[in-house]
Design a protein around this motif. Structure first.
Motif, PDB file in Angstrom:
ATOM      1  N   VAL A  71      49.385  81.621-117.553  1.00  0.00           N
ATOM      2  CA  VAL A  71      49.018  82.358-116.350  1.00  0.00           C
ATOM      3  C   VAL A  71      48.481  81.428-115.269  1.00  0.00           C
ATOM      4  O   VAL A  71      48.832  81.514-114.100  1.00  0.00           O
ATOM      5  CB  VAL A  71      47.962  83.437-116.698  1.00  0.00           C
ATOM      6  N   MET A  72      47.592  80.510-115.665  1.00  0.00           N
ATOM      7  CA  MET A  72      46.862  79.739-114.678  1.00  0.00           C
ATOM      8  C   MET A  72      47.623  78.514-114.156  1.00  0.00           C
ATOM      9  O   MET A  72      47.454  78.120-113.014  1.00  0.00           O
ATOM     10  CB  MET A  72      45.524  79.281-115.278  1.00  0.00           C
ATOM     11  N   LEU A  73      48.437  77.894-114.991  1.00  0.00           N
ATOM     12  CA  LEU A  73      49.144  76.709-114.524  1.00  0.00           C
ATOM     13  C   LEU A  73      50.244  77.087-113.536  1.00  0.00           C
ATOM     14  O   LEU A  73      50.886  78.122-113.674  1.00  0.00           O
ATOM     15  CB  LEU A  73      49.750  75.947-115.700  1.00  0.00           C
ATOM     16  N   ALA A  74      50.434  76.248-112.573  1.00  0.00           N
ATOM     17  CA  ALA A  74      51.485  76.464-111.588  1.00  0.00           C
ATOM     18  C   ALA A  74      52.506  75.353-111.708  1.00  0.00           C
ATOM     19  O   ALA A  74      52.324  74.374-112.407  1.00  0.00           O
ATOM     20  CB  ALA A  74      50.881  76.499-110.181  1.00  0.00           C
ATOM     21  N   SER A  75      53.622  75.534-111.017  1.00  0.00           N
ATOM     22  CA  SER A  75      54.626  74.479-110.921  1.00  0.00           C
ATOM     23  C   SER A  75      54.509  73.836-109.542  1.00  0.00           C
ATOM     24  O   SER A  75      54.227  74.517-108.553  1.00  0.00           O
ATOM     25  CB  SER A  75      56.032  75.051-111.121  1.00  0.00           C
ATOM     26  N   PHE A  76      54.708  72.534-109.490  1.00  0.00           N
ATOM     27  CA  PHE A  76      54.569  71.802-108.241  1.00  0.00           C
ATOM     28  C   PHE A  76      55.861  71.069-107.913  1.00  0.00           C
ATOM     29  O   PHE A  76      56.535  70.545-108.802  1.00  0.00           O
ATOM     30  CB  PHE A  76      53.430  70.776-108.334  1.00  0.00           C
ATOM     31  N   VAL A  77      56.175  71.039-106.624  1.00  0.00           N
ATOM     32  CA  VAL A  77      57.294  70.250-106.105  1.00  0.00           C
ATOM     33  C   VAL A  77      56.729  69.294-105.067  1.00  0.00           C
ATOM     34  O   VAL A  77      56.043  69.724-104.135  1.00  0.00           O
ATOM     35  CB  VAL A  77      58.370  71.142-105.469  1.00  0.00           C
ATOM     36  N   VAL A  78      56.992  68.014-105.238  1.00  0.00           N
ATOM     37  CA  VAL A  78      56.486  67.009-104.304  1.00  0.00           C
ATOM     38  C   VAL A  78      57.651  66.183-103.786  1.00  0.00           C
ATOM     39  O   VAL A  78      58.489  65.714-104.564  1.00  0.00           O
ATOM     40  CB  VAL A  78      55.448  66.081-104.983  1.00  0.00           C
ATOM     41  N   ILE A  79      57.721  66.031-102.468  1.00  0.00           N
ATOM     42  CA  ILE A  79      58.697  65.148-101.849  1.00  0.00           C
ATOM     43  C   ILE A  79      58.002  63.814-101.590  1.00  0.00           C
ATOM     44  O   ILE A  79      57.013  63.749-100.851  1.00  0.00           O
ATOM     45  CB  ILE A  79      59.229  65.747-100.531  1.00  0.00           C
ATOM     46  N   ASP A  80      58.476  62.748-102.234  1.00  0.00           N
ATOM     47  CA  ASP A  80      57.779  61.472-102.147  1.00  0.00           C
ATOM     48  C   ASP A  80      58.755  60.317-102.351  1.00  0.00           C
ATOM     49  O   ASP A  80      59.674  60.404-103.162  1.00  0.00           O
ATOM     50  CB  ASP A  80      56.681  61.388-103.216  1.00  0.00           C
ATOM     51  N   ASN A  81      58.515  59.240-101.600  1.00  0.00           N
ATOM     52  CA  ASN A  81      59.323  58.032-101.768  1.00  0.00           C
ATOM     53  C   ASN A  81      58.519  56.842-102.273  1.00  0.00           C
ATOM     54  O   ASN A  81      59.023  56.042-103.052  1.00  0.00           O
ATOM     55  CB  ASN A  81      60.011  57.658-100.451  1.00  0.00           C
ATOM     56  N   LYS A  98      55.479  72.875-114.563  1.00  0.00           N
ATOM     57  CA  LYS A  98      56.679  72.076-114.316  1.00  0.00           C
ATOM     58  C   LYS A  98      56.433  71.281-113.042  1.00  0.00           C
ATOM     59  O   LYS A  98      55.969  71.827-112.043  1.00  0.00           O
ATOM     60  CB  LYS A  98      57.921  72.971-114.159  1.00  0.00           C
ATOM     61  N   PHE A  99      56.727  69.982-113.100  1.00  0.00           N
ATOM     62  CA  PHE A  99      56.547  69.124-111.930  1.00  0.00           C
ATOM     63  C   PHE A  99      57.900  68.573-111.508  1.00  0.00           C
ATOM     64  O   PHE A  99      58.566  67.873-112.266  1.00  0.00           O
ATOM     65  CB  PHE A  99      55.587  67.978-112.240  1.00  0.00           C
ATOM     66  N   VAL A 100      58.310  68.929-110.290  1.00  0.00           N
ATOM     67  CA  VAL A 100      59.600  68.491-109.755  1.00  0.00           C
ATOM     68  C   VAL A 100      59.333  67.490-108.632  1.00  0.00           C
ATOM     69  O   VAL A 100      58.647  67.806-107.656  1.00  0.00           O
ATOM     70  CB  VAL A 100      60.423  69.674-109.224  1.00  0.00           C
ATOM     71  N   LEU A 101      59.872  66.296-108.791  1.00  0.00           N
ATOM     72  CA  LEU A 101      59.747  65.265-107.768  1.00  0.00           C
ATOM     73  C   LEU A 101      61.065  65.137-107.015  1.00  0.00           C
ATOM     74  O   LEU A 101      62.126  64.977-107.624  1.00  0.00           O
ATOM     75  CB  LEU A 101      59.380  63.925-108.402  1.00  0.00           C
ATOM     76  N   VAL A 102      60.992  65.210-105.700  1.00  0.00           N
ATOM     77  CA  VAL A 102      62.169  65.018-104.850  1.00  0.00           C
ATOM     78  C   VAL A 102      62.016  63.662-104.173  1.00  0.00           C
ATOM     79  O   VAL A 102      60.996  63.386-103.522  1.00  0.00           O
ATOM     80  CB  VAL A 102      62.274  66.130-103.787  1.00  0.00           C
ATOM     81  N   SER A 137      68.559  77.333-108.573  1.00  0.00           N
ATOM     82  CA  SER A 137      69.641  77.362-109.561  1.00  0.00           C
ATOM     83  C   SER A 137      69.299  76.613-110.844  1.00  0.00           C
ATOM     84  O   SER A 137      69.700  77.030-111.936  1.00  0.00           O
ATOM     85  CB  SER A 137      70.925  76.791-108.957  1.00  0.00           C
ATOM     86  N   GLU A 138      68.548  75.513-110.725  1.00  0.00           N
ATOM     87  CA  GLU A 138      68.278  74.676-111.893  1.00  0.00           C
ATOM     88  C   GLU A 138      66.877  74.865-112.471  1.00  0.00           C
ATOM     89  O   GLU A 138      66.647  74.559-113.642  1.00  0.00           O
ATOM     90  CB  GLU A 138      68.468  73.199-111.532  1.00  0.00           C
ATOM     91  N   HIS A 139      65.948  75.382-111.649  1.00  0.00           N
ATOM     92  CA  HIS A 139      64.570  75.491-112.116  1.00  0.00           C
ATOM     93  C   HIS A 139      64.006  76.902-112.014  1.00  0.00           C
ATOM     94  O   HIS A 139      62.832  77.113-112.289  1.00  0.00           O
ATOM     95  CB  HIS A 139      63.678  74.520-111.340  1.00  0.00           C
ATOM     96  N   GLY A 140      64.838  77.855-111.616  1.00  0.00           N
ATOM     97  CA  GLY A 140      64.420  79.255-111.612  1.00  0.00           C
ATOM     98  C   GLY A 140      63.372  79.609-110.584  1.00  0.00           C
ATOM     99  O   GLY A 140      62.646  80.595-110.740  1.00  0.00           O
ATOM    100  N   CYS A 141      63.264  78.834-109.524  1.00  0.00           N
ATOM    101  CA  CYS A 141      62.247  79.077-108.499  1.00  0.00           C
ATOM    102  C   CYS A 141      62.686  80.213-107.576  1.00  0.00           C
ATOM    103  O   CYS A 141      63.757  80.149-106.974  1.00  0.00           O
ATOM    104  CB  CYS A 141      62.002  77.800-107.698  1.00  0.00           C
ATOM    105  N   GLU A 142      61.869  81.253-107.477  1.00  0.00           N
ATOM    106  CA  GLU A 142      62.182  82.392-106.622  1.00  0.00           C
ATOM    107  C   GLU A 142      61.373  82.380-105.327  1.00  0.00           C
ATOM    108  O   GLU A 142      61.787  82.922-104.322  1.00  0.00           O
ATOM    109  CB  GLU A 142      61.893  83.707-107.372  1.00  0.00           C
ATOM    110  N   ARG A 143      60.186  81.784-105.373  1.00  0.00           N
ATOM    111  CA  ARG A 143      59.327  81.751-104.190  1.00  0.00           C
ATOM    112  C   ARG A 143      58.523  80.457-104.211  1.00  0.00           C
ATOM    113  O   ARG A 143      58.083  80.009-105.271  1.00  0.00           O
ATOM    114  CB  ARG A 143      58.370  82.946-104.187  1.00  0.00           C
ATOM    115  N   ILE A 144      58.334  79.860-103.043  1.00  0.00           N
ATOM    116  CA  ILE A 144      57.606  78.599-102.979  1.00  0.00           C
ATOM    117  C   ILE A 144      56.653  78.632-101.788  1.00  0.00           C
ATOM    118  O   ILE A 144      57.003  79.129-100.711  1.00  0.00           O
ATOM    119  CB  ILE A 144      58.579  77.401-102.870  1.00  0.00           C
ATOM    120  N   THR A 145      55.431  78.159-102.020  1.00  0.00           N
ATOM    121  CA  THR A 145      54.458  78.006-100.952  1.00  0.00           C
ATOM    122  C   THR A 145      54.469  76.553-100.501  1.00  0.00           C
ATOM    123  O   THR A 145      54.279  75.645-101.313  1.00  0.00           O
ATOM    124  CB  THR A 145      53.046  78.388-101.436  1.00  0.00           C
TER     125      THR A 145
END
Length: 221
Positions: A71-81, A98-102, A137-145
């Motif tokens: 419940v408490m953990l979230a998934s994060f997406v970070v754009i970083d070079n 789940k941590f997704v790095l772009v 499509s690959e990570h099931g993300c429906e909504r992102i803040t």
């Protein structure tokens, strides 16, 4: 600060998740206690009664941990070079479901790590639309803040990738020509680019503590 936290909880439905987790936990408790009692009351298994109860308690604790962690953990997406190092990546992995790095950096230190919940989206040239498509499509993300700075805000706005905009106005004036703004990036220089403007419709205005104001807009054009 606490008002902002409560608003984030309300926006993301945390209370509903906590309620559902509590109900699930209560059901698990009733089931496990009943199972342990049944085993302990069976005269043919009397010698196993104590161990059955202990095992049931351990199982209940582990299930509670799984339920509330989910419940408490979230998934994060970070754009970083180049800003994240190995320590920072491990930190996000420990913090995330789940941590997704772009990244567009083929030598990013993330490629050297082996983390179960680390996922990398590599692009030769950054395309926010392609990133969002892959997240769904690959990570099931429906909504992102999206919480970022003016440059990426500008990219999302110009590509019409915002649905709603939350702005918290702080009661302080900074000024200066080099001060970053809400929307940075390339300026609009011709009439043909007017379609890239962000047209907003006010949905909610909330006065917070200490003269802060929260404005919630729907992006309509």
């Amino acid at each position: 600060m606490f008002d902002l936290i409560k608003l984030e909880w309300k926006k993301n439905g945390i209370i509903r998740y906590l309620r559902n987790a509590a109900i699930m936990t209560a059901i698990l408790l009733v089931f496990i206690v009943a199972m342990a009692g049944e085993l302990a009351s069976d005269t043919s298994m009397a010698e196993y009664g104590r161990s059955a109860i202990n095992a049931s308690v351990d199982l209940f604790v582990n299930m509670c941990y799984i339920v509330f962690t989910g419940v408490m953990l979230a998934s994060f997406v970070v754009i970083d070079n180049q800003h994240l190092n190995e320590h920072g990546i491990r930190y996000f992995c420990a913090l995330s479901k789940k941590f997704v790095l772009v990244t567009t950096n083929p030598d990013h230190p993330a490629f050297q790590l082996d983390q179960d919940n680390l996922h990398i989206i590599f692009q030769k040239e950054l395309s926010l639309k392609d990133v969002l498509v892959k997240l769904k499509s690959e990570h099931g993300c429906e909504r992102i803040t999206i919480q970022t700075g003016g440059t990426l805000n500008g990219m999302f706005l110009r590509e019409k990738l915002f649905d709603y905009l939350d702005i918290v106005v702080a009661p302080i004036l900074i000024g200066g020509k080099d001060t970053s703004t809400l929307i940075d990036g390339k300026s609009l220089l011709s009439d043909s680019e007017l379609s890239k403007l962000g047209v907003l419709k006010l949905k909610e205005c909330t006065v917070l503590e200490d003269s802060y104001i929260r404005l919630r807009y729907q992006v309509v054009g």
